[in-house]
Scaffold this motif. Sequence first.
Motif, PDB file in Angstrom:
ATOM      1  N   TYR A 156      51.382   8.530 -22.406  1.00 52.03           N
ATOM      2  CA  TYR A 156      51.120   8.272 -20.988  1.00 52.03           C
ATOM      3  C   TYR A 156      50.106   7.136 -20.875  1.00 52.03           C
ATOM      4  CZ  TYR A 156      53.087  12.982 -20.849  1.00 52.03           C
ATOM      5  OH  TYR A 156      53.883  14.084 -21.020  1.00 52.03           O
ATOM      6  N   SER A 241      49.973  11.920 -16.066  1.00 53.04           N
ATOM      7  CA  SER A 241      49.728  12.102 -17.491  1.00 53.04           C
ATOM      8  C   SER A 241      49.688  13.577 -17.865  1.00 53.04           C
ATOM      9  CB  SER A 241      48.392  11.457 -17.876  1.00 53.04           C
ATOM     10  OG  SER A 241      47.309  12.201 -17.342  1.00 53.04           O
ATOM     11  N   ARG A 242      49.575  13.820 -19.163  1.00 56.73           N
ATOM     12  CA  ARG A 242      49.494  15.193 -19.661  1.00 56.73           C
ATOM     13  C   ARG A 242      48.281  15.919 -19.078  1.00 56.73           C
ATOM     14  NH1 ARG A 242      48.128  16.318 -25.967  1.00 56.73           N
ATOM     15  NH2 ARG A 242      46.411  14.979 -25.324  1.00 56.73           N
ATOM     16  N   CYS A 270      49.606   6.068 -10.952  1.00 57.94           N
ATOM     17  CA  CYS A 270      50.496   5.771 -12.068  1.00 57.94           C
ATOM     18  C   CYS A 270      51.105   4.387 -11.890  1.00 57.94           C
ATOM     19  CB  CYS A 270      51.596   6.821 -12.202  1.00 57.94           C
ATOM     20  SG  CYS A 270      52.657   6.943 -10.758  1.00 57.94           S
TER      21      CYS A 270
END
Length: 273
Positions: A156, A241-242, A270
């Motif tokens: 990411y 993202s994670r 993002c």
Amino acid sequence: MKQLIVLIDFSPYTPNLLRLAFEWKKTYGFSLTFVYKVAGLAPTLSNAPGKEEIIDFEKKEAKTKFSEQATKLGVSEDEASFLAISDPLIRFLQEKTSPEDLLLLGLKGTGFLKKLLVGSTATDIINRLDRLIIALPKSIEQTIPKKLVLACHVKYPFNEQALSLLLQTIGSTLTEIELLTILSDPSERQATEEYLNDLQKKLGADYSCSISLYEHVDAFDTIKNRLRGFPDDYIVLQKGSRTLNDQLFRKFFISDLVHEGETPLMVLPCEEP
């Protein structure tokens, strides 16, 4: 001039948020706008005033409260704009702000701010609004960031355009950037190190930039204990993202670090596909 949009709810934490916002304005030269979402409750009695009259009354009452709090803080309300809105918050922010604007939120307040980052309002803001979001715990008294801790993951990558805009905006007060990764899959080590090294080279020309790679089972506790007590260290997460999508990572970075550890948070939008 970049605009700092501050969401307030007139909870007991609002005066502190006002003070912090004016501090950012003075440091970075922002245009400052405070936004309050009125309840707009519909009348329940047949002879009650119309809804528009109620909304107008709530807006005037909110303006009075804002003026009173600004006076108590010793700041001039002429240095900022105040908007009491009845429109849906997300729609208002989408239509009335630009990608260069920053959105400042206070945590652990009352009303809709109470659910920020753990409830539906926060989910909507993060998922639907491509803005840089800054969230401050209620106890924070020193808000000018001196260090950014970027929570990185090779799968990411950071939105480098948004990161560059952030650094252009607040970079004058930064002394250090730390690239932090929790390695949960050993097979990703080589790719992770390559990504971190590449990012370090890009940022290292202008800032002292270090890499912290965690992979042991106590990584979360180690990070939490290290960041505790440093309110001018801001954790930076990437939207999508994670750290925001994975339940375990979200719990750590949002609940443990921000709420319990009282670490200020920034969320980058993002990258556009």
